[in-house]
Design a protein around this motif. Structure first.
Motif, PDB file in Angstrom:
ATOM      1  N   GLU A  26      33.412  38.152  33.866  1.00 38.43           N
ATOM      2  CA  GLU A  26      34.707  38.352  34.509  1.00 38.43           C
ATOM      3  C   GLU A  26      35.561  37.163  34.156  1.00 38.43           C
ATOM      4  N   ALA A  27      37.070  37.318  34.372  1.00 38.72           N
ATOM      5  CA  ALA A  27      37.933  36.400  34.386  1.00 38.72           C
ATOM      6  C   ALA A  27      37.885  35.613  35.643  1.00 38.72           C
ATOM      7  N   VAL A  28      38.072  34.221  35.577  1.00 39.45           N
ATOM      8  CA  VAL A  28      38.146  33.447  36.932  1.00 39.45           C
ATOM      9  C   VAL A  28      39.127  32.414  36.624  1.00 39.45           C
ATOM     10  N   VAL A  29      39.824  32.163  37.600  1.00 41.81           N
ATOM     11  CA  VAL A  29      40.889  30.999  37.752  1.00 41.81           C
ATOM     12  C   VAL A  29      40.577  30.178  38.753  1.00 41.81           C
ATOM     13  N   ILE A  30      40.357  28.737  38.649  1.00 38.74           N
ATOM     14  CA  ILE A  30      40.052  27.891  39.625  1.00 38.74           C
ATOM     15  C   ILE A  30      41.288  26.763  39.564  1.00 38.74           C
ATOM     16  N   VAL A  31      41.790  26.628  40.669  1.00 39.24           N
ATOM     17  CA  VAL A  31      42.957  25.349  40.723  1.00 39.24           C
ATOM     18  C   VAL A  31      42.271  24.533  41.600  1.00 39.24           C
ATOM     19  N   ALA A  91      51.076  30.400  44.550  1.00 40.90           N
ATOM     20  CA  ALA A  91      52.201  30.573  43.809  1.00 40.90           C
ATOM     21  C   ALA A  91      51.645  31.679  42.708  1.00 40.90           C
ATOM     22  N   LEU A  92      50.335  31.580  42.090  1.00 39.36           N
ATOM     23  CA  LEU A  92      50.087  32.319  41.174  1.00 39.36           C
ATOM     24  C   LEU A  92      49.347  33.593  41.486  1.00 39.36           C
ATOM     25  N   GLY A  93      49.036  33.624  42.909  1.00 38.95           N
ATOM     26  CA  GLY A  93      48.238  34.976  43.438  1.00 38.95           C
ATOM     27  C   GLY A  93      47.836  34.524  44.577  1.00 38.95           C
ATOM     28  N   ALA A  94      46.784  35.193  44.925  1.00 34.09           N
ATOM     29  CA  ALA A  94      46.051  35.317  46.292  1.00 34.09           C
ATOM     30  C   ALA A  94      44.786  34.671  46.074  1.00 34.09           C
ATOM     31  N   PRO A  95      44.641  33.294  46.337  1.00 30.31           N
ATOM     32  CA  PRO A  95      43.299  32.733  46.166  1.00 30.31           C
ATOM     33  C   PRO A  95      42.190  32.720  47.129  1.00 30.31           C
ATOM     34  N   VAL A  96      41.214  32.653  46.866  1.00 28.03           N
ATOM     35  CA  VAL A  96      40.134  32.673  47.761  1.00 28.03           C
ATOM     36  C   VAL A  96      39.911  30.874  47.825  1.00 28.03           C
ATOM     37  N   ILE A  97      40.327  30.430  49.069  1.00 35.58           N
ATOM     38  CA  ILE A  97      40.001  28.938  49.261  1.00 35.58           C
ATOM     39  C   ILE A  97      38.579  28.838  49.498  1.00 35.58           C
ATOM     40  N   ASP A  98      38.111  27.573  48.754  1.00 32.74           N
ATOM     41  CA  ASP A  98      36.668  27.255  49.014  1.00 32.74           C
ATOM     42  C   ASP A  98      36.754  25.789  49.152  1.00 32.74           C
ATOM     43  N   LEU A 112      47.451  33.054  31.913  1.00 30.19           N
ATOM     44  CA  LEU A 112      46.398  33.589  32.595  1.00 30.19           C
ATOM     45  C   LEU A 112      46.281  35.048  32.523  1.00 30.19           C
ATOM     46  N   PRO A 113      45.013  35.377  32.741  1.00 30.98           N
ATOM     47  CA  PRO A 113      44.796  37.163  32.530  1.00 30.98           C
ATOM     48  C   PRO A 113      45.443  37.647  33.992  1.00 30.98           C
TER      49      PRO A 113
END
Length: 184
Positions: free
Chosen positions: A131-136, A61-68, A41-42
């Motif tokens: 931008e780079a975006v990660v979705i879990v 665990a990977l960072g500080a996510p925005v929860i949606d 991941l970037p």
């Protein structure tokens, strides 16, 4: 947009159990999933996650996510946490006859879930162009996102089988979309 899609790790649910919007526990600690995913991941990506703990805990665990809330899995209503045997062949056959439109009692249809996920996706695309975006998230919402971006008809989205705790990367440009990785 460089979109990184991750399905949550495996869950501790008995085989043959219907679960979707239920908040079920993870089957194992997150260490192996994080060790596998983090190098892929970037470091500067915006991070988003479903509120359900199986996705949210990995994202945290990977960072500080925005929860949606729109990234949560489909709700199977009265079928949640029931065995497929208890739900019964007749009800499951009605669902199989119309996988996009059938709504389990008290639940939502795949079309309903798709609408909320695509609304989220369009907002995300407008805000995070380039931008780079990660979705879990979960298999259902990730199928909607990837299927839509890749131009597949909704009837084919179920063919996208997202593995647990694996990365799929899609590059979204003004001219079109490129699948760069699937289930790595």
């Amino acid at each position: 947009m460089d979109l990184h899609l991750i399905r949550h790790p495996a869950v501790a649910v008995a085989p043959g159990t219907c679960y979707g919007a239920s908040d079920v526990p993870l089957a194992a600690p997150l260490d192996a999933a994080v060790a596998h995913l983090r190098p892929l991941l970037p470091t500067d990506a915006a991070l988003f996650a479903s509120p359900l703990s199986r996705a949210r805990l990995l994202a945290e665990a990977l960072g500080a996510p925005v929860i949606d809330e729109r990234l949560r899995e489909i709700s199977f209503g009265d079928w949640e946490l029931q065995t497929y045997e208890a739900i019964g062949c007749e009800a499951l056959d009605r669902w199989a006859d119309d996988p996009l439109g059938h709504r389990p009692p008290g639940g939502e249809s795949a079309a309903d879930m798709s609408t909320r996920v695509l609304t989220y996706l369009e907002e995300l695309r407008a805000q995070k162009q380039g931008e780079a975006v990660v979705i879990v998230a979960h298999g259902g919402p990730l199928r909607v996102i990837a299927g839509h971006l890749l131009g597949l008809p909704p009837q084919r989205w179920l063919a996208l089988d997202f593995a647990h705790a694996r990365l799929t990367r899609i590059r979204v440009e003004a001219w079109g979309t490129t699948l760069q990785l699937f289930n790595r």
